[in-house]
Design a protein around this motif. Structure first.
Motif, PDB file in Angstrom:
ATOM      1  N   GLU A  94      25.252  50.913  37.813  1.00  0.00           N
ATOM      2  CA  GLU A  94      23.864  51.053  37.363  1.00  0.00           C
ATOM      3  C   GLU A  94      23.756  51.180  35.845  1.00  0.00           C
ATOM      4  OE1 GLU A  94      25.180  55.202  38.868  1.00  0.00           O
ATOM      5  OE2 GLU A  94      25.550  53.093  39.326  1.00  0.00           O
ATOM      6  N   ARG A  95      24.881  51.415  35.169  1.00  0.00           N
ATOM      7  CA  ARG A  95      24.885  51.433  33.699  1.00  0.00           C
ATOM      8  C   ARG A  95      25.496  50.148  33.141  1.00  0.00           C
ATOM      9  NH1 ARG A  95      27.011  57.497  33.068  1.00  0.00           N
ATOM     10  NH2 ARG A  95      28.986  56.399  32.995  1.00  0.00           N
ATOM     11  N   ASN A  96      25.532  49.100  33.964  1.00  0.00           N
ATOM     12  CA  ASN A  96      26.108  47.813  33.570  1.00  0.00           C
ATOM     13  C   ASN A  96      27.591  47.949  33.247  1.00  0.00           C
ATOM     14  OD1 ASN A  96      25.897  45.028  33.213  1.00  0.00           O
ATOM     15  ND2 ASN A  96      25.569  45.223  31.008  1.00  0.00           N
ATOM     16  N   GLU A  97      28.284  48.791  34.000  1.00  0.00           N
ATOM     17  CA  GLU A  97      29.723  48.979  33.885  1.00  0.00           C
ATOM     18  C   GLU A  97      30.400  48.393  35.117  1.00  0.00           C
ATOM     19  OE1 GLU A  97      29.303  53.299  31.584  1.00  0.00           O
ATOM     20  OE2 GLU A  97      30.250  53.182  33.564  1.00  0.00           O
ATOM     21  N   SER A  98      31.645  47.972  34.961  1.00  0.00           N
ATOM     22  CA  SER A  98      32.387  47.457  36.110  1.00  0.00           C
ATOM     23  C   SER A  98      33.882  47.626  35.862  1.00  0.00           C
ATOM     24  CB  SER A  98      32.066  45.979  36.359  1.00  0.00           C
ATOM     25  OG  SER A  98      32.459  45.184  35.251  1.00  0.00           O
ATOM     26  N   PHE A  99      34.613  47.767  36.949  1.00  0.00           N
ATOM     27  CA  PHE A  99      36.069  47.836  36.880  1.00  0.00           C
ATOM     28  C   PHE A  99      36.616  47.113  38.111  1.00  0.00           C
ATOM     29  CE2 PHE A  99      40.341  49.461  37.193  1.00  0.00           C
ATOM     30  CZ  PHE A  99      40.732  49.611  35.874  1.00  0.00           C
ATOM     31  N   ASP A 100      37.162  45.928  37.886  1.00  0.00           N
ATOM     32  CA  ASP A 100      37.658  45.090  38.977  1.00  0.00           C
ATOM     33  C   ASP A 100      39.176  45.046  38.971  1.00  0.00           C
ATOM     34  OD1 ASP A 100      35.193  43.931  40.162  1.00  0.00           O
ATOM     35  OD2 ASP A 100      34.910  43.118  38.144  1.00  0.00           O
ATOM     36  N   ILE A 101      39.776  45.278  40.127  1.00  0.00           N
ATOM     37  CA  ILE A 101      41.215  45.095  40.314  1.00  0.00           C
ATOM     38  C   ILE A 101      41.387  43.772  41.040  1.00  0.00           C
ATOM     39  CG2 ILE A 101      43.322  46.028  41.324  1.00  0.00           C
ATOM     40  CD1 ILE A 101      41.981  48.803  41.236  1.00  0.00           C
ATOM     41  N   LEU A 102      42.176  42.860  40.459  1.00  0.00           N
ATOM     42  CA  LEU A 102      42.260  41.486  40.941  1.00  0.00           C
ATOM     43  C   LEU A 102      43.699  41.132  41.291  1.00  0.00           C
ATOM     44  CD1 LEU A 102      39.935  39.919  38.213  1.00  0.00           C
ATOM     45  CD2 LEU A 102      39.292  40.669  40.510  1.00  0.00           C
ATOM     46  N   PRO A 103      44.179  41.539  42.469  1.00  0.00           N
ATOM     47  CA  PRO A 103      45.533  41.160  42.881  1.00  0.00           C
ATOM     48  C   PRO A 103      45.624  39.655  43.109  1.00  0.00           C
ATOM     49  CG  PRO A 103      44.638  42.934  44.254  1.00  0.00           C
ATOM     50  CD  PRO A 103      43.495  42.347  43.478  1.00  0.00           C
ATOM     51  N   ALA A 104      46.820  39.103  42.929  1.00  0.00           N
ATOM     52  CA  ALA A 104      47.031  37.702  43.283  1.00  0.00           C
ATOM     53  C   ALA A 104      46.774  37.550  44.779  1.00  0.00           C
ATOM     54  CB  ALA A 104      48.454  37.283  42.941  1.00  0.00           C
ATOM     55  N   SER A 105      45.841  36.670  45.148  1.00  0.00           N
ATOM     56  CA  SER A 105      45.419  36.619  46.549  1.00  0.00           C
ATOM     57  C   SER A 105      45.190  35.198  47.051  1.00  0.00           C
ATOM     58  CB  SER A 105      44.129  37.438  46.741  1.00  0.00           C
ATOM     59  OG  SER A 105      43.119  37.028  45.837  1.00  0.00           O
ATOM     60  N   GLN A 106      45.849  34.231  46.421  1.00  0.00           N
ATOM     61  CA  GLN A 106      45.770  32.839  46.866  1.00  0.00           C
ATOM     62  C   GLN A 106      44.317  32.376  46.981  1.00  0.00           C
ATOM     63  OE1 GLN A 106      48.187  33.550  50.423  1.00  0.00           O
ATOM     64  NE2 GLN A 106      49.791  32.279  49.545  1.00  0.00           N
ATOM     65  N   ARG A 107      43.522  32.683  45.939  1.00  0.00           N
ATOM     66  CA  ARG A 107      42.098  32.368  45.982  1.00  0.00           C
ATOM     67  C   ARG A 107      41.845  30.885  45.727  1.00  0.00           C
ATOM     68  NH1 ARG A 107      38.881  34.215  42.499  1.00  0.00           N
ATOM     69  NH2 ARG A 107      37.153  34.770  43.855  1.00  0.00           N
ATOM     70  N   SER A 109      44.490  28.343  46.169  1.00  0.00           N
ATOM     71  CA  SER A 109      45.288  27.583  47.124  1.00  0.00           C
ATOM     72  C   SER A 109      46.065  28.549  47.999  1.00  0.00           C
ATOM     73  CB  SER A 109      46.265  26.651  46.382  1.00  0.00           C
ATOM     74  OG  SER A 109      47.256  26.156  47.261  1.00  0.00           O
ATOM     75  N   GLU A 110      46.220  28.212  49.266  1.00  0.00           N
ATOM     76  CA  GLU A 110      46.959  29.083  50.164  1.00  0.00           C
ATOM     77  C   GLU A 110      48.440  29.116  49.833  1.00  0.00           C
ATOM     78  OE1 GLU A 110      46.237  28.064  54.184  1.00  0.00           O
ATOM     79  OE2 GLU A 110      44.103  28.574  54.133  1.00  0.00           O
ATOM     80  N   ALA A 111      48.889  28.218  48.993  1.00  0.00           N
ATOM     81  CA  ALA A 111      50.304  28.177  48.621  1.00  0.00           C
ATOM     82  C   ALA A 111      50.536  28.622  47.185  1.00  0.00           C
ATOM     83  CB  ALA A 111      50.853  26.759  48.819  1.00  0.00           C
ATOM     84  N   GLN A 112      49.517  29.156  46.531  1.00  0.00           N
ATOM     85  CA  GLN A 112      49.652  29.429  45.101  1.00  0.00           C
ATOM     86  C   GLN A 112      49.206  30.827  44.753  1.00  0.00           C
ATOM     87  OE1 GLN A 112      48.369  26.284  42.366  1.00  0.00           O
ATOM     88  NE2 GLN A 112      47.271  27.812  41.167  1.00  0.00           N
ATOM     89  N   TRP A 113      50.119  31.632  44.203  1.00  0.00           N
ATOM     90  CA  TRP A 113      49.788  32.915  43.600  1.00  0.00           C
ATOM     91  C   TRP A 113      49.478  32.643  42.129  1.00  0.00           C
ATOM     92  CZ3 TRP A 113      49.349  36.762  47.093  1.00  0.00           C
ATOM     93  CH2 TRP A 113      50.010  36.618  48.305  1.00  0.00           C
ATOM     94  N   TYR A 114      49.394  33.674  41.292  1.00  0.00           N
ATOM     95  CA  TYR A 114      49.237  33.437  39.864  1.00  0.00           C
ATOM     96  C   TYR A 114      50.529  32.789  39.347  1.00  0.00           C
ATOM     97  CZ  TYR A 114      45.369  36.842  40.060  1.00  0.00           C
ATOM     98  OH  TYR A 114      44.215  37.517  40.356  1.00  0.00           O
TER      99      TYR A 114
END
Length: 427
Positions: A94-107, A109-114
Motif C-alpha cells: 500500500e506504500r508502493n513497496e515490493s519485495f519479490d523472491i524469484l527462484p529459477a522456475s523454468q518460466r 522453458s521446461e528445460a531451462q533454468w537461469y
C-alpha cells in the motif's frame, strides 16, 4: 524487526530512487568458499557476527530510498530464501513497496533454468513490468560494501548513458576474476573484458585494474530491448559481463561510475571499503578485521544501518572467575546467545549461540552459529562451520601439516572445520 522510515528528500532518498527497482542476482554458488557453500549460496553465507552477505546489497538499496526490490535465486537457495522471508518481509504494497523472491522456475522453458545473469532478468520481465519502474539497478548479491545508489542513478540520467557500470580499482593480480574496463576522461567505457586471463592495467598504474562491481543502471525499456535481443541470439551466453555490457560498449553509450563517488563512510571510515569475499582467505580476513579497535568497515553506523534478520537470543554471557578458568574475550566480537564458560578468546568473531567450554583457548577465529567448543580445546586461525561440535582437547593451528591431513587449510594457513571433517577424526 522495525519498519524503516520512508525516504525523505536527502541524497540517500531522492526522487530517482523512488522510480527505481533493485534487482539482486543471488544465484551463484561461490565455489572458492569450498565447504561453506556446500549447503547454501554465496549470498547466504554468514558475515560479521549476525549478517548474511546479501544484506549489504539489500541494505544499500533500502537506505538509498529504493522500495521495490527483487532477488533472483538459483543454487541451493533454501537457506537464502528463508533468510529473506524472515528478515526482509516488512515491505508494504500500500506504500508502493515490493519485495519479490524469484527462484529459477523454468518460466520460459521446461528445460531451462537461469542460464546466465542476463537470462535471470529476462525470464522475469513480466514481473518487473508489473511494477513499472523507470530504472533498473542490477546488483550482485555477494560483495561487502556500503553505497548510495541514488548518486549512481543521478549520474546515469545526467550523462544520458545507455548503461552505467559501477567500478572499483583492484590489484592487477586479482583482476582476472572481474570484468575489466578502460575509460576515457569523461568516464565513457571504451573497452570491457569479462574475466580476462591477462587483465590490462589502468593507464599509469601497472599495479591496478579498473574492475566492474557487478552493478549496472539501465532505463527499464532500454534494458528490456537488450534482453530480448540477447535472448534471441543462439550464440550468446546470456550474461551481462560477457554479452550485454560489451555489446553496449560497442554500439551504444556505456559510462563508468567510480565507487569513490557514492561509497558511504561513517565518521571512523577513512577509505572506500569494498570486498569480494569469494575465497576462504578473503572471507576470513574481512570478518577478523571487524575485531580491530577501529575497523575499516563500520557496521555500527546508525546513519547507514545494515538490515538483517535478528534472531531472538539471550545476551552473551561470560562466566567463571578463577585462575586458569576465567571467561574472557579480548579484541573480539561476541554475538547474542553466546556463552564463554571459563574460556579465553582473543581477536575472534563469534556468531549467535556459540558455547565455549572451560579451559578452551580460541584465537583469531571466525565461528559460525551454534558451534560448541569442548573443554581444553586450542584453536587458532580457523573458520568453523555452523553447528560443529569441537571435541575436548582438539588442537588446531599449531601444526599446519597435521591440520591439512584432517581439515581444509588455505595457502595462508587458515583452517576450515566442518562437522563432516570432525566426524572423520574418529573413523
Amino acid at each position: 524487526m522495525p519498519t524503516p522510515p520512508l525516504p525523505g528528500s536527502s541524497s540517500s532518498g531522492g526522487p530517482l530512487a523512488r522510480h527505481a527497482m533493485a534487482y539482486v542476482l543471488a544465484g551463484g554458488r561461490g565455489t572458492r568458499l569450498m565447504e561453506l557453500t556446500d549447503i547454501r549460496a554465496k549470498p547466504a553465507v554468514y558475515f560479521g557476527g549476525k549478517l548474511r552477505i546479501i544484506d549489504f546489497a539489500l541494505s544499500n538499496a533500502l537506505n538509498s530510498g529504493i522500495r521495490r526490490i527483487a532477488v533472483a535465486t538459483q543454487y541451493k537457495a533454501h537457506s537464502l530464501i528463508r533468510h529473506l522471508q524472515y528478515g526482509w518481509n516488512f515491505f508494504r504494497p500500500e506504500r508502493n513497496e515490493s519485495f519479490d523472491i524469484l527462484p529459477a522456475s523454468q518460466r520460459v522453458s521446461e528445460a531451462q533454468w537461469y542460464v546466465g545473469t542476463a537470462d535471470a532478468v529476462y525470464q522475469n520481465i513480466d514481473i518487473i513490468e508489473a511494477h513499472a519502474p523507470r530504472y533498473i539497478v542490477i546488483l550482485a548479491g555477494d560483495h561487502i560494501y556500503k553505497m548510495d545508489y541514488e548518486q549512481m542513478l543521478q549520474q546515469h540520467v545526467e550523462s544520458g548513458a545507455d548503461v552505467t557500470v559501477g567500478c572499483v580499482e583492484v590489484p592487477i593480480e586479482e583482476a582476472s576474476g572481474f570484468g575489466v574496463m578502460h575509460v576515457d576522461d569523461q568516464d565513457r567505457i571504451l573497452a570491457f573484458l569479462e574475466k580476462p586471463a591477462d587483465p590490462p592495467p589502468m593507464p599509469g598504474r601497472s599495479d591496478l585494474a579498473l574492475a566492474s562491481m557487478g552493478i549496472y543502471v539501465f532505463d527499464t525499456n532500454f534494458l528490456f530491448d537488450e534482453l530480448r535481443r540477447d535472448a534471441a541470439d543462439p550464440e550468446s551466453e546470456h550474461d551481462f559481463g560477457k554479452n550485454i555490457i560489451p555489446g553496449i560498449v560497442q554500439a551504444g553509450k556505456a559510462v563508468a561510475h567510480p565507487f569513490e563517488r557514492s561509497c558511504v563512510r561513517g565518521a571512523n571510515e577513512k577509505s572506500a571499503y569494498w570486498r569480494d569475499v569469494g575465497t576462504l582467505d578473503a572471507y576470513y580476513a574481512a570478518n577478523i578485521d571487524l575485531t580491530d579497535v577501529v575497523p575499516e568497515l563500520d557496521i555500527y553506523d546508525q546513519d547507514w544501518p545494515i538490515w538483517t534478520y535478528s534472531q531472538m537470543a539471550a545476551p552473551a554471557k561470560f562466566v567463571h572467575d578463577e585462575p586458569g578458568r576465567r571467561g574472557v574475550a579480548i579484541s573480539s566480537v561476541v554475538s547474542g546467545g553466546c556463552i564463554v564458560s571459563g574460556a579465553r578468546l582473543r581477536k575472534s568473531l563469534l556468531f549467535t549461540g556459540v558455547h565455549v567450554h572451560s579451559y578452551a583457548s580460541v584465537e583469531s577465529a571466525v565461528i559460525l552459529p551454534n558451534v560448541e567448543i569442548g573443554r581444553s580445546a586450542r584453536l587458532r586461525n580457523v573458520i568453523i562451520e555452523r553447528g560443529v561440535r569441537i571435541p575436548e582437547g582438539l588442537q588446531v593451528g599449531w601444526n599446519p601439516e597435521h591440520d591439512a591431513e584432517r581439515f581444509r587449510v588455505t595457502s595462508k594457513g587458515i583452517c576450515l572445520i566442518t562437522q563432516r571433517m570432525i566426524d572423520r577424526l574418529g573413523s
